[in-house]
Scaffold this motif. Structure first.
Motif: not given
Ligand code: SF4
Length: 417
Positions: A92, A113-114, A118-121, A147, A364, A368
Motif C-alpha cells: 500500500t 485503487k485499481d 490486488s491480493f491475487e496479483e 491495507r 502490472r 493484466r
C-alpha cells in the motif's frame, strides 16, 4: 509476438523486445515455469544483453565487485553475480503517519485503487519470484497494516513456505500491530521491523505529524513477548532531531530484551527534504555517540554478510551485556551494495532492482494483459540486467530526484523501503 518464446521460457533477449510489444500477449497458460526452480542451481546460458547499461569496472571494484559479463544476467542474478533472493513487497502507499523523512510535507498523490496490485496479483508475482529463487519476502508499505484484509494477504504469502520461501517478515510503524499479532504468527510471520525514532511523545509528534508514541512502545514490547523469531526496532537518525537519544533507545529495547536496535542513516528520496530541512547523522557519528556511554564489539554485516546492517554486541561500560544487538545501516556513508540481494515490488506493480535508482519495469500492465510467468520472468531479468554496481553519491541522487520530480522519482512511501 515470435512463437519461439513459448518453448524457451527463459529467453531474455526476446523478453527485452517483449517489453516494447506493448503487451500484445496471446492468452496462454499462466505458468510455463516448472515448479520449484531454484535459481541457484540453474546452469545459466550465455545471453547477449543488448541494452544493458555499460558498467565501468572501476565503480564495480569500489564495491568489491567483478563484472562477470552477460552470462550471469539471468534468473535472479545480476551481471555481478549477486543473487537476489530477498524481495520486498509494498502492499500500500497509504500510511497512518506522516514521517518527514519518508514523504513530502504535503503528502503524496495516492494512486487510484485499481492501480494497486490486488491480493491475487501480489500472490501470483510472489509465487513467481519464489520459483525464481527468492527465499525471503518482506511486506512493507506505506504502512502495510492499514491495507484492508492484510491478515489474509499475509496468510497467502506465508503459504509459499511450502514452495521454497524460507522467511516472511514485515516492516511496520506498529500502531496497529497488537491486534494483528495472532494472525501474523498463524500465517508464518517470522520477524517484524518496527519503526520508532524517539521515546519522547512531543518529538514523535514533530517527526511523524501524529500521536502514537506510547502505543508504538507498547506494541514493540508486545511483539517481543509474542514469539516472533526476531523483533527489530528501526530509528532513522536525523542531526539535531533525535541524535541525542541513541543510547536511550538502545537501553530501552536492547538491554533487557532480545530486541535488535537499529539506526538508519537518513537517505535522500523525492520530496523528503534531505540536506535542506533535515540533515543526515552519519554512521561514524552514530557509533561515536553510542561509544560515549557503551562498549560496542563489531560483528560484521547481518544476514550472513548480505544484509544491510553492521552488527554490534553492546555492553554497559561496567561490562553488563545487552540482550539484543545494535545495528547501523549506513547506506550513504558506508554503502553495502557489494553483497546486495534485494529487489522490490511496488504497490502499483513495478519491479525496482535498487532502492536508490529510479529504474523500474512495470509488471502490472503485462500481467493484466495476459502475460505468462515466462514473460514476466523475462521482464524481471531485463530489470536485473540493468542493475548498477551500487548507488550514486547522495548529491547526485538528490539532483536526479529534483530533475525527475514527483512524477518520475518516488518518495520513500511509494517504494516501501
Ligand atoms: S542502494 Fe541499491 S544496490 Fe545498494 S544495497 Fe541498496 S538496493 Fe542494493
Amino acid at each position: 509476438m515470435p512463437p519461439a518464446r513459448r518453448t524457451a521460457p527463459f529467453c531474455s533477449a526476446s523478453c527485452g523486445g517483449l517489453a516494447d510489444a506493448v503487451y500484445g500477449f496471446p492468452r496462454g497458460p499462466t505458468s510455463d515455469i516448472p515448479g520449484g526452480v531454484d535459481a541457484r542451481s540453474l546452469s545459466l546460458p550465455v545471453m547477449p544483453s543488448g541494452a544493458a547499461i555499460p558498467m565501468d569496472a572501476e565503480t564495480a571494484a569500489t564495491y568489491g565487485l567483478t563484472l562477470r559479463g552477460d552470462a550471469r544476467a539471468h534468473g535472479l542474478f545480476d551481471r555481478f553475480g549477486r543473487a537476489h533472493t530477498y524481495l520486498r513487497i509494498s502492499v500500500t502507499e497509504r500510511c497512518n503517519l506522516r514521517c518527514r523523512y519518508c514523504m513530502p510535507e504535503e503528502g503524496v498523490q495516492l494512486l487510484p485503487k485499481d492501480h494497486l496490485l490486488s491480493f491475487e496479483e501480489i500472490e501470483r508475482l510472489a509465487a513467481l519470484f519464489v520459483r525464481l529463487g527468492v527465499r525471503k519476502i518482506r511486506l512493507t508499505g506505506g504502512e502495510p497494516l492499514v491495507r484492508r484484509g492484510i491478515d489474509d494477504l499475509v496468510a497467502r504469502i506465508g503459504a509459499l513456505k511450502a514452495h521454497g520461501l524460507e522467511r516472511l517478515m514485515m516492516t511496520s510503524n506498529a500502531l496497529l500491530l497488537r491486534e494483528h499479532i495472532p494472525a501474523l504468527l498463524r500465517a508464518g510471520m517470522d520477524a517484524v521491523n518496527l519503526s520508532l525514532d524517539t521515546l519522547r511523545p512531543e518529538r514523535f509528534r514533530r517527526v511523524t505529524g501524529r500521536e502514537g508514541c506510547e502505543e508504538t512502545i507498547a506494541a514493540i514490547h508486545a511483539a517481543a513477548r509474542a514469539g516472533f523469531r526476531k523483533v527489530k526496532v528501526n530509528a532513522v537518525v536525523m542531526k539535531g532531531v533525535n541524535d541525542d537519544e541513541l543510547v536511550d533507545l538502545a537501553r530501552a529495547f536492547a538491554r533487557e530484551l532480545p530486541i535488535e536496535m537499529r539506526y538508519i542513516e537518513y537517505m535522500p528520496f523525492e520530496g523528503n527534504g534531505w540536506g535542506e530541512e533535515l540533515e543526515m547523522f552519519p554512521a561514524a557519528s552514530i557509533r561515536g555517540r553510542l561509544e560515549e556511554q557503551l562498549r560496542l564489539e563489531a560483528r560484521g554485516l547481518n544476514d550472513g554478510g548480505a544484509g544491510t546492517a553492521q552488527m554490534y554486541d553492546a555492553f554497559e561500560k561496567d561490562g553488563r551485556p545487552f540482550q539484543g544487538q545494535i545495528g547501523i545501516i549506513s547506506s550513504m556513508t558506508e554503502p553495502f551494495c557489494g553483497t546486495c540481494n534485494r529487489t522490490r515490488l511496488t504497490a502499483d506493480g513495478h519491479f525496482r532492482w535498487c532502492l536508490l535508482d529510479e529504474g523500474e519495469i512495470d509488471l502490472r500492465a503485462p500481467l493484466r494483459a495476459g502475460a505468462t510467468d515466462g514473460d514476466l520472468a523475462g521482464l524481471i531479468e531485463q530489470g536485473l540486467r540493468s542493475k548498477r554496481a551500487g548507488h550514486a553519491p547522495a548529491a547526485v541522487l538528490k539532483e536526479t530526484q529534483k530533475a525527475a520530480g514527483p512524477t518520475h522519482a518516488r518518495s520513500m512511501i511509494r517504494i516501501g523501503g
